[in-house]
Write an enzyme that holds these catalytic residues in place. Sequence first.
Site, PDB file in Angstrom:
ATOM      1  N   GLU A  97       0.829  -1.200   0.000  1.00 55.42           N
ATOM      2  CA  GLU A  97       0.000   0.000   0.000  1.00 55.42           C
ATOM      3  C   GLU A  97       0.861   1.247   0.000  1.00 55.42           C
ATOM      4  O   GLU A  97       1.951   1.260   0.559  1.00 55.42           O
ATOM      5  CB  GLU A  97      -0.805   0.059   1.292  1.00 55.42           C
ATOM      6  CG  GLU A  97      -2.143  -0.556   1.215  1.00 55.42           C
ATOM      7  CD  GLU A  97      -2.909  -0.219   2.488  1.00 55.42           C
ATOM      8  OE1 GLU A  97      -3.959  -0.817   2.651  1.00 55.42           O
ATOM      9  OE2 GLU A  97      -2.474   0.615   3.292  1.00 55.42           O
ATOM     10  N   CYS A 110       3.291   8.051   2.331  1.00 52.63           N
ATOM     11  CA  CYS A 110       3.834   6.960   3.132  1.00 52.63           C
ATOM     12  C   CYS A 110       4.148   5.791   2.193  1.00 52.63           C
ATOM     13  O   CYS A 110       3.258   5.255   1.540  1.00 52.63           O
ATOM     14  CB  CYS A 110       2.799   6.570   4.182  1.00 52.63           C
ATOM     15  SG  CYS A 110       3.388   5.315   5.293  1.00 52.63           S
ATOM     16  N   CYS A 117       7.267  -8.415   6.313  1.00 54.10           N
ATOM     17  CA  CYS A 117       8.401  -7.988   7.136  1.00 54.10           C
ATOM     18  C   CYS A 117       8.844  -9.160   7.996  1.00 54.10           C
ATOM     19  O   CYS A 117       8.015  -9.934   8.468  1.00 54.10           O
ATOM     20  CB  CYS A 117       7.996  -6.816   8.019  1.00 54.10           C
ATOM     21  SG  CYS A 117       9.371  -6.167   9.007  1.00 54.10           S
ATOM     22  N   CYS A 121       7.208  -7.620  14.909  1.00 61.68           N
ATOM     23  CA  CYS A 121       6.794  -6.823  16.069  1.00 61.68           C
ATOM     24  C   CYS A 121       5.405  -7.304  16.506  1.00 61.68           C
ATOM     25  O   CYS A 121       4.545  -7.578  15.673  1.00 61.68           O
ATOM     26  CB  CYS A 121       6.776  -5.342  15.730  1.00 61.68           C
ATOM     27  SG  CYS A 121       8.416  -4.745  15.255  1.00 61.68           S
ATOM     28  N   CYS A 124       2.064  -5.687  15.195  1.00 63.56           N
ATOM     29  CA  CYS A 124       2.012  -5.295  13.783  1.00 63.56           C
ATOM     30  C   CYS A 124       1.585  -6.470  12.921  1.00 63.56           C
ATOM     31  O   CYS A 124       2.219  -7.527  12.946  1.00 63.56           O
ATOM     32  CB  CYS A 124       3.396  -4.816  13.353  1.00 63.56           C
ATOM     33  SG  CYS A 124       3.518  -4.522  11.591  1.00 63.56           S
ATOM     34  N   CYS A 346      -6.087   3.894  10.595  1.00 60.76           N
ATOM     35  CA  CYS A 346      -5.336   3.018  11.472  1.00 60.76           C
ATOM     36  C   CYS A 346      -6.058   1.706  11.712  1.00 60.76           C
ATOM     37  O   CYS A 346      -7.227   1.695  12.050  1.00 60.76           O
ATOM     38  CB  CYS A 346      -5.115   3.704  12.800  1.00 60.76           C
ATOM     39  SG  CYS A 346      -4.279   5.246  12.627  1.00 60.76           S
TER      40      CYS A 346
HETATM   41  S1  SF4 Z   1       6.427  -2.642  12.944  1.00 63.60           S
HETATM   42 FE1  SF4 Z   1       7.983  -4.287  13.037  1.00 63.60          FE
HETATM   43  S2  SF4 Z   1       7.047  -6.045  11.998  1.00 63.60           S
HETATM   44 FE2  SF4 Z   1       5.851  -4.221  11.449  1.00 63.60          FE
HETATM   45  S3  SF4 Z   1       6.725  -3.527   9.493  1.00 63.60           S
HETATM   46 FE3  SF4 Z   1       7.769  -2.402  11.167  1.00 63.60          FE
HETATM   47  S4  SF4 Z   1       9.592  -3.577  11.650  1.00 63.60           S
HETATM   48 FE4  SF4 Z   1       8.227  -4.911  10.463  1.00 63.60          FE
END
Ligand code: SF4
Length: 371
Positions: A97, A110, A117, A121, A124, A346
């Site tokens: 996105e 953005c 990823c 985290c 996330c 969000c």
């Molecule tokens: S918050 Fe952490 S898991 Fe999410 S995109 Fe960023 S680095 Fe990767």
Amino acid sequence: MTDIKKVNLLGLSPEKLIEFFESIGEKKFRATQVIKWIHQKGAESFDEMTDVSKALRAKLEQICEIRAPEVVSQNISADGTRKWIIRTEGGKNDCVETVLIPDGDRATLCVSSQVGCSLDCSFCSTGKQGFNRNLTPAEIIGQVAIAIKSFGPMDPNGPRRVTNVVMMGMGEPLMNFEPVVDAMILMMHDHAYGLSKRRVTLSTSGVVPKIYELVKRTDVSLAVSLHAPNDALRNELVPINKKYPIAELMEACQFYLANLPDKRHITIEYTLMSGVNDNEEQAHELAELLKTLECKINLIPFNPFPHSGYEKPSNNRTRRFQKILADAGYTVTVRTTRGDDIDAACGQLVGDFQDRTRRSQKYIELREVKS
Ligand code: SF4
């Protein structure tokens, strides 16, 4: 005859474009001509490049292309926020996105750097999706081109349609270092998008060695996703902290600022999750932690998504946290949501693609509420 893979000129940094033209026996000023056509005038074919000789255009046509990633959908919110779902070269579901958030005379884009990823985290959903692939420089800078072209033909003399870029979409930009650096160089280069280095920001969760490397290569602004005031909690929320703990991260931030050619600050991103990292003691701890760092703090109330396991703090808790930091002398902003009606707000999923970005938690910014 086998097909020769054409070189995509869209993602070549000015330096690499010069190397390319020299490698095909052309003068380097051709690189300047072509880069302006691609990034300032939005040319998508060599035919449009009227100040380039016909012979060279024909030659380029044979061996090169100008290819932006494919736009799967574009939505424009009632509040002016624009969101694109962009398909990358990896395949039908390799989508990311890009979101453009207008705010007065600013418009902040953005940009994503990876599909998925690997850093996982805990709050996330991009992390939960796992890592799929790195974006190429063309796929990164292509997001800027798509956003600018969405307003109509590019006009190098017209008002800027994108004034700020944040590398804060899907993925950890420092885990895709070279393509991200090349794309950011294009964002700032006078022959391409000409954005100020203060208006191009890379946001990292703390890939410490790459912070040292970054400042040797470029002088963009830096944001750090901190989210916790101590290692014990940050190890849980941002697992890369186990490898590069807070003290090392703070040292890298100091090094980054000290090696910039001008005086700047680090932006500290802190997603507030109710009962997790938003109590008064933690606010004081954060104030203490950051006291020697030139920084501004952005608080982002968590926007829950299904099975996230976290909740958004109440406005009162957010305000209290903000006030403690403000009383300690920090500039603190609280981000609020935009683009709800197009699922750019969000914590909102991206249709069927399941490519929620961390932007969902941390960026979509309506206005900054200054303390
Ligand atoms: S918050 Fe952490 S898991 Fe999410 S995109 Fe960023 S680095 Fe990767």
